[in-house]
Design a protein around this motif. Structure first.
Motif, PDB file in Angstrom:
ATOM      1  N   SER A 137      57.668  16.866  15.448  1.00 27.58           N
ATOM      2  CA  SER A 137      58.832  17.084  14.587  1.00 27.58           C
ATOM      3  C   SER A 137      58.476  18.118  13.535  1.00 27.58           C
ATOM      4  N   THR A 142      60.213  21.151  10.537  1.00 29.92           N
ATOM      5  CA  THR A 142      61.370  21.465   9.697  1.00 29.92           C
ATOM      6  C   THR A 142      61.779  22.916   9.884  1.00 29.92           C
ATOM      7  N   VAL A 152      67.641  27.092  18.761  1.00 28.36           N
ATOM      8  CA  VAL A 152      68.251  25.801  18.430  1.00 28.36           C
ATOM      9  C   VAL A 152      69.771  25.918  18.549  1.00 28.36           C
ATOM     10  N   LEU A 202      72.818  23.533  13.690  1.00 33.27           N
ATOM     11  CA  LEU A 202      71.691  23.187  12.817  1.00 33.27           C
ATOM     12  C   LEU A 202      71.568  24.151  11.643  1.00 33.27           C
ATOM     13  N   GLU A 228      66.676  21.089   8.106  1.00 28.08           N
ATOM     14  CA  GLU A 228      66.777  19.977   9.055  1.00 28.08           C
ATOM     15  C   GLU A 228      65.482  19.846   9.841  1.00 28.08           C
ATOM     16  N   VAL A 261      63.626  18.969  13.346  1.00 31.52           N
ATOM     17  CA  VAL A 261      63.935  18.980  14.772  1.00 31.52           C
ATOM     18  C   VAL A 261      62.708  18.567  15.579  1.00 31.52           C
ATOM     19  N   LYS A 262      62.953  18.017  16.763  1.00 35.71           N
ATOM     20  CA  LYS A 262      61.898  17.614  17.682  1.00 35.71           C
ATOM     21  C   LYS A 262      61.701  18.739  18.698  1.00 35.71           C
ATOM     22  N   PHE A 310      63.539  23.193  21.987  1.00 41.62           N
ATOM     23  CA  PHE A 310      64.226  22.189  21.163  1.00 41.62           C
ATOM     24  C   PHE A 310      64.591  20.981  22.024  1.00 41.62           C
ATOM     25  N   SER A 359      65.780  17.642  20.182  1.00 40.91           N
ATOM     26  CA  SER A 359      66.865  16.993  19.437  1.00 40.91           C
ATOM     27  C   SER A 359      66.548  17.047  17.950  1.00 40.91           C
ATOM     28  N   ARG A 360      67.483  16.529  17.152  1.00 40.07           N
ATOM     29  CA  ARG A 360      67.196  16.322  15.736  1.00 40.07           C
ATOM     30  C   ARG A 360      66.210  15.172  15.641  1.00 40.07           C
ATOM     31  N   ALA A 361      65.359  15.209  14.628  1.00 38.37           N
ATOM     32  CA  ALA A 361      64.374  14.120  14.471  1.00 38.37           C
ATOM     33  C   ALA A 361      64.954  13.000  13.627  1.00 38.37           C
TER      34      ALA A 361
END
Length: 188
Positions: free
Chosen positions: A133, A135, A165, A169, A173, A175-176, A184, A186-188
Motif C-alpha cells: 500500500s 500513497t 490509476v 483517485l 489517497e 492505493v494497493k 493498481f 484497489s484503494r487500500a
C-alpha cells in the motif's frame, strides 16, 4: 536437486557455479505425439543481475543451492545501502541499491513481509510481498462521475514510482499495488 517442472518463482538454483533466482516460468505443451512439455524459464543472476533465459524438459534436473529465507523488515536507507532487519533475531543485512533497483519503488520504512535471500551469510536479494500500500503524492485532480471501469491517468507515488490509476483517485489517497506487475489493484 529440483526438476524443471517443479520450479516456481523465487526458487534459487546454481547455474555455471553462480546463484540464479527464478523470475518467470512459462510452460509450452507441443501438440505432436511424444513431444515433451517444455519449460521456458527466466533467471536472474544474483551476483551480476544479468538475465538468463533457458528452456528445459520437465524431467531435467537443476542444481539446488543452500539459501536461507528469513522474514525481514525494511529499516532504513544508509547512503546507497538498503538495510533490512531479521524479524526473529534482529540481525541486520544491507544490500546495494543497484542490486534491488527494480524493487526500490515499493519499499517504505517499516515494510514487513519481505523475504531475504541469503547465501553464505550475504544478502543477495529480496522478495517483496504480493502487494503493498502506497500513497499518491501527485496526480491530476479527480473527475466527478468517473467510474472504476473508466479510463486511467498517471499517478506519482511517495516512493517515486509512477503507475496508472483510475481517474476518480486524488492526491493523498492510499492505493494497493501488485509488486509483480506494478499495476493498481484497489484503494487500500
Amino acid at each position: 536437486m529440483p526438476k524443471a517442472c517443479d520450479l516456481k518463482r523465487g526458487v534459487i538454483v546454481e547455474i555455471n557455479s553462480a546463484p540464479h533466482v527464478v523470475k518467470q516460468v512459462e510452460t509450452k505443451s507441443p501438440s505432436s505425439r511424444g513431444a515433451a512439455t517444455l519449460y521456458k524459464i527466466r533467471f536472474t543472476n544474483l551476483q551480476t543481475r544479468q538475465k538468463l533465459d533457458e528452456s528445459y524438459k520437465g524431467d531435467d534436473l537443476l542444481q539446488g543451492i543452500d539459501c536461507l529465507r528469513p522474514q525481514v523488515q525494511y529499516s532504513y536507507l544508509d547512503g546507497e545501502q538498503y538495510v533490512f532487519m531479521d524479524m526473529e533475531d534482529y540481525s541486520q543485512y544491507a544490500i546495494n541499491r543497484e542490486d534491488i533497483e527494480d524493487q526500490v519503488g515499493y519499499l517504505t520504512e517499516g515494510l514487513e513481509g519481505i523475504t531475504a535471500l541469503i547465501v553464505d551469510g550475504k544478502l543477495l536479494g529480496i522478495e517483496l510481498p504480493q502487494s503493498v500500500s502506497l500513497t499518491i503524492s501527485d496526480t491530476a485532480p479527480g473527475i466527478k462521475g468517473a467510474t472504476a471501469t473508466g479510463r486511467t491517468k498517471p499517478a506519482l507515488l511517495t516512493t517515486g514510482l509512477e503507475i496508472q490509476v483510475p481517474e476518480y483517485l486524488e492526491p493523498g489517497e492510499i492505493v494497493k499495488i501488485n509488486t509483480g506487475t506494478g499495476k493498481f489493484i484497489s484503494r487500500a
